[in-house]
Design an enzyme around this catalytic site. Sequence first.
Site, PDB file in Angstrom:
ATOM      1  N   PHE B 255       2.388   7.625  -8.527  1.00  7.69           N
ATOM      2  CA  PHE B 255       1.880   7.325  -9.866  1.00  7.69           C
ATOM      3  C   PHE B 255       2.959   6.695 -10.732  1.00  7.69           C
ATOM      4  O   PHE B 255       3.005   6.911 -11.935  1.00  7.69           O
ATOM      5  CB  PHE B 255       1.266   8.572 -10.510  1.00  7.69           C
ATOM      6  CG  PHE B 255       0.350   9.317  -9.572  1.00  7.69           C
ATOM      7  CD1 PHE B 255      -0.867   8.773  -9.209  1.00  7.69           C
ATOM      8  CD2 PHE B 255       0.743  10.521  -9.014  1.00  7.69           C
ATOM      9  CE1 PHE B 255      -1.695   9.420  -8.306  1.00  7.69           C
ATOM     10  CE2 PHE B 255      -0.076  11.178  -8.100  1.00  7.69           C
ATOM     11  CZ  PHE B 255      -1.304  10.628  -7.756  1.00  7.69           C
ATOM     12  N   THR B 484      -3.035   5.099  -1.672  1.00 13.69           N
ATOM     13  CA  THR B 484      -3.717   3.901  -2.136  1.00 13.69           C
ATOM     14  C   THR B 484      -4.602   3.275  -1.065  1.00 13.69           C
ATOM     15  O   THR B 484      -5.316   2.328  -1.352  1.00 13.69           O
ATOM     16  CB  THR B 484      -2.644   2.894  -2.562  1.00 13.69           C
ATOM     17  OG1 THR B 484      -1.578   2.945  -1.585  1.00 13.69           O
ATOM     18  CG2 THR B 484      -2.043   3.285  -3.905  1.00 13.69           C
ATOM     19  N   ARG B 601     -12.653  -8.836  -6.034  1.00 13.78           N
ATOM     20  CA  ARG B 601     -13.203  -8.354  -4.772  1.00 13.78           C
ATOM     21  C   ARG B 601     -12.655  -6.962  -4.463  1.00 13.78           C
ATOM     22  O   ARG B 601     -11.467  -6.705  -4.605  1.00 13.78           O
ATOM     23  CB  ARG B 601     -12.826  -9.294  -3.632  1.00 13.78           C
ATOM     24  CG  ARG B 601     -13.507  -8.911  -2.326  1.00 13.78           C
ATOM     25  CD  ARG B 601     -12.989  -9.633  -1.107  1.00 13.78           C
ATOM     26  NE  ARG B 601     -13.067 -11.079  -1.175  1.00 13.78           N
ATOM     27  CZ  ARG B 601     -14.195 -11.796  -1.066  1.00 13.78           C
ATOM     28  NH1 ARG B 601     -15.346 -11.191  -0.906  1.00 13.78           N
ATOM     29  NH2 ARG B 601     -14.160 -13.110  -1.131  1.00 13.78           N
ATOM     30  N   LYS B 674      -8.148  -7.924  -7.506  1.00 14.77           N
ATOM     31  CA  LYS B 674      -7.237  -7.595  -8.613  1.00 14.77           C
ATOM     32  C   LYS B 674      -6.903  -6.104  -8.534  1.00 14.77           C
ATOM     33  O   LYS B 674      -7.384  -5.391  -7.672  1.00 14.77           O
ATOM     34  CB  LYS B 674      -7.899  -7.948  -9.945  1.00 14.77           C
ATOM     35  CG  LYS B 674      -8.057  -9.470 -10.129  1.00 14.77           C
ATOM     36  CD  LYS B 674      -8.545  -9.851 -11.510  1.00 14.77           C
ATOM     37  CE  LYS B 674      -9.996  -9.500 -11.717  1.00 14.77           C
ATOM     38  NZ  LYS B 674     -10.593 -10.219 -12.871  1.00 14.77           N
ATOM     39  N   GLY B 675      -6.096  -5.679  -9.496  1.00 19.90           N
ATOM     40  CA  GLY B 675      -5.603  -4.307  -9.431  1.00 19.90           C
ATOM     41  C   GLY B 675      -6.673  -3.277  -9.726  1.00 19.90           C
ATOM     42  O   GLY B 675      -7.494  -3.452 -10.630  1.00 19.90           O
ATOM     43  N   GLU B 678      -4.642   1.418 -11.490  1.00 18.97           N
ATOM     44  CA  GLU B 678      -4.291   1.977 -12.790  1.00 18.97           C
ATOM     45  C   GLU B 678      -5.390   1.888 -13.833  1.00 18.97           C
ATOM     46  O   GLU B 678      -5.407   2.640 -14.795  1.00 18.97           O
ATOM     47  CB  GLU B 678      -3.008   1.290 -13.300  1.00 18.97           C
ATOM     48  CG  GLU B 678      -1.804   1.802 -12.543  1.00 18.97           C
ATOM     49  CD  GLU B 678      -0.591   0.891 -12.617  1.00 18.97           C
ATOM     50  OE1 GLU B 678       0.304   1.203 -13.396  1.00 18.97           O
ATOM     51  OE2 GLU B 678      -0.544  -0.116 -11.876  1.00 18.97           O
TER      52      GLU B 678
END
Lengths: 175, 713, 330
Positions: B255, B484, B601, B674-675, B678
Amino acid sequence: MDSQLTLHVDGEPRSLTVDNRTTLLDALRDRLGVTSPKKGCDHGQCGSCTVLLGGRRVVSCLTFAVAHDGAEVTTAEGLAEADGRLHPLQQAFLDHDGFQCGYCTPGQICSAAGMLAEAEAGHPSSATADGDGPGGVPRPVPLDEEEIRERMSGNLCRCGAYGNIVDAIRAVAGR
Amino acid sequence: MTRTEEEPARPTEPLEPLNPRAVGTSPVRLDGPAKVTGTAPYAWEHALRDPVYVHPLQSAIARGRVLRMETGRAEAAEGVAAVLTPRNAPRLADSSDRALAVLQSDDVAFRGQFIGAVLAASPEAARHAASLVDVEYEVEPHDTRLSSDRPDLYRPEAINPADEADTEEGDVEAALAAAHAVVDETYSTPMEHNNPMEPHTCVAVWHGASDDGEPALTVYDSTQWPYGVRMTLAPLFALAPERVRVISPHVGGGFGSKGLPHAHHVLAVLAARTVPGRPAKLALTRQQMFCLTGHRTPTIQRVRLGADSGGRLTALSHEAVEQTATIKEFAEQTAAQSRMMYASPNRRTSHRLAALDVPVPSWMRAPGEAPGAFAAEVAMDELAHALGLDPVELRVRNDPETDPRDGRPWSDRRLVECLRTGARRFGWDARTEAGARREGDWLVGLGVAASTYPGFGGPGSVAEIERTSDGGHAVRIAAADLGTGTWTVLTQIAADALECPFDAVHLEIGDTALPTATVAGGSAGVTAWGSTIVAAAREFRAQHGEDPAPGARTRSGMPENPDLRRYSVASFGAQFAEARVHADTGEVRVPRMLGVFSAGRIINPRTARSQFIGGMIMGMSMALFEESVLDHGTGHVVNHDFAQYHIPTSADVLDIEATWLDGPDPHAGPLGSKGIGEIGIVGSPAAVVNAVYNATGIRVRDLPVTPDKLLRY
Amino acid sequence: MKPFDYSRADDAGSAVAAVMARPDAAFLAGGTNLVDHMKLGVAAPELLVDVTGLPLDRVEELPDGGLRIGATVRNSDLAAHPLVRRRLPVLSQALLAGASGQLRNAATTAGNLLQRTRCGYFQDVTTPCNKREPGSGCAAIGGWNRYHAVLGASEHCVAVHPSDMAVALRVLDAVVTVLGEDGERRVPVGEFHRLPGEAPEADTVLRHGELVTAVEVPPLPAGTRSGYRKVRDRASYAFALVSVAAAVETDGDRVREARIAFGGLAHKPWRAERAEEALRGASATDEAFREAAEAELRAARPLPGNGFKIPMARNTLAALLRELTTEERR
């Protein structure tokens, strides 16, 4: 000050000499190389080190190995079959994505195994209504989501996999 | 073995989009069987012979100097190999980074700082001997109290990661004076700690005389960035980078706190140098993590919003006050997202720091965005209330057509669609006036907030593809999996990039013996590593054709994406929460949360959903539970364990769901991804706090929302 | 942690003799608190006498319908015991509100009673604490005291007792049986725990080497309803901000007799005798419950960080009494 003892770990008798100060958790991880139980807090506040001790779930960080000569200790590794087949809870955790980083996972799975046995034996939780079975004989407690959440609250998961963990346990509890 | 090869070329033309086959499906985690049995080796768990155990000595004062350390009793204790102190510890070749200059001086800059270590044959012996060291200090008065009226607040040169500290457009004051409705409130968030379940662990082996006579270092670590550890440690110990190998196949959560090396890495290597050839094992205790692995700075944020009668923002001001350490600056980008979230002709953002006698703050999941969005998105709720406007509608009316920072078009901003979709699915229509809905003893309310996270992800990674003798492909990149899903999703990406079956990919990650990779941070890992693998796979096919011989091998760097200059790339989302507050006790329960995200995506829906939800839960936790209590008398975090620093238990997490808008972002590279790591924590605290307001009519502006703040006297 | 000797006791008498003989000796049962403290350096015994092998692990029914609970009965087994669940819901509920499933499987009756405060300063040997190190001062008074006492504290110590079970035992008027070198003595649970006063280092009236052997719980009068309500910062697995145990007999819509104890407010489970007095014969209304709570809490002296406990305790008591006096019998 050292003591000699034998632990039956995942079905194998393991004799060892430990410093009396060695916790069951450290005896497993550092003396016997059984690293399935994890050290997350070392103070009984996270549940990552949960094992089944004589069939009951306990945190292995808050008990000294020396006090358990002759005891049966089952870790998540030992819940799987010797041929590698996974325990139904382990398969359910995979199927329901009941973990992310995986560090709390062996403790979650041992805790779930112990918890299912407790509920089967009629042990109540805070989520269980008062009262008991006919004639005072404990009867199995049906495990709905609320029961599972409360009974699993001693196993912290920082990744936030709780919903999937509850789904995984329900899938097994329902069998 | 450490491989050294020159940096391969990076494709300079944008890559064609990936044809998704495995991507977009949900294989179970490849690391799963090892994790459910507990056999996946984390840093502590690699089988190494004859280790020494390291127990740190820590400063009991927050500022001053170590005058004397009496180590005789510790050295004489059974099993003790050595006691390190600032006097006898090996000298570092570079001590310019004071946070890493461990045992290089007598200075104490925060309570809990390393002032020594005991090395012993067992963890019990090391810990006991550490308690036998007497320390005499020269104590200086310390100062750990953050406030917004400190005279020594200063403007940092830049904020994390590399942005300007202040911005100013138009005339905020005039616009506020002329506004139809104004919100002017101060919000505060406490110091928080990442608290991954696996404590930070570093096992170091110093090979004093390796085969070629040169020293070398092997580190078994728990890190989000193996190459970052190598690049940091090598110069400190005067080693060439390739003499340092970092092995970190499994990471028990991070994290952000395992993104950059910390002092314990240096201490472990100092210990290893003292006992060459023997592994020096150092795992921080949970308590030690509260002063040695970074923290999220507390914030004090003044947010001022002005709007016209149509609910359009005319002024937006977001001014943040934070702390940093005296020995090193970390300036969190608390107000940065207020520069792009909503349209407003007049805008100000600023960051001011106080350098205190505290440990160095660092990354914690969505640094800046998470606490910043709490203040900004609660302020939007307050503005909606002041205007008599639905909070969803207020956000829709202020959705900017282009990036307010520079006018660039959005690559794929679908926030309005997220808001509308979420409102429909969540049953937003059922929302009542604040304090109007009661079910039994429980007051019930709904809240909403918007989320965003920037599209980080720079070059720097290299991937290698090699045909293996079994007909498959080895894919090598020193990426990290901290929960992740990296093991699984990079395998999916590689399979599609190579146009081969999923099972024919043999992924290798988590080791600096593999080609370099950027940090698993900034929600950028999978997009950066994945597009690098796509580039390498295409190059591999170009060089070696469809059926190369075993051993055929290609490396490639991350492809250029010129669209990142032309478009503003970010993830967006809308989060909804239901809060129930007990009318007597103030206890809060969150029975339902829903996040709807627009993040390009989705590579693996199974793991992505888990990650979104995990972020949302951490945001709910930030809203209700988390607070590191700094005792200003002692200078330490008093509640430094899991009994006192609360994170949610399973009993706190009820029905939390995440979903997303389909489709790749056409400008986000060959994957269109994309991310997602978070954004879940951005906005969720505000959604919960806004729901609590809707339930009770009580507006809490200082986190966490504990029951005492909701008691009705 | 200091090195220590370990021995298993075969009978209670020799266990007592072994610990009496050495000032640095301690009993070990479930270990969930003692092992924790040994790691932290809060406790440093050099001899542990393990009493888990003693025949103290039974729950027996007494002739008057009460229960004799062995000292080493595990918390989970006690909470699940059919007689406890049927006759003493407050005890079962309080046990289940404490800790986690794993900890309840290890923790014992006596260990639960003897557990020490969770004050963060007490548990941190680098800070002053009069309970841990008499005369060193109290860091909590000027520090973080959100969880600390509002009743019965002293200038030397503001810690609270962390047990849920003990709060229930307090309303049940339980009696602790203790074995010493001169034989057994019986201590009412209300006299078992101490207020801090001038000597906060002593949590209880136990003398060194005395061994808790059992807890006897008299039966509740027929028609009494009992329950436990705990308020904490999260939904489970957390210590109480405030908790309330109550046993209530009603007569129509009036309270005949109420027994009430608070947890989380004091150095010991706090029997609310003034509130009980106020309720005797009162009508069973929310207003009366709140007035009764206020009668008790008038003596409260909050610290800067815990004033909220007073209204929280009042409201929680009212909520529990409402539940016990209005809900249909389950």
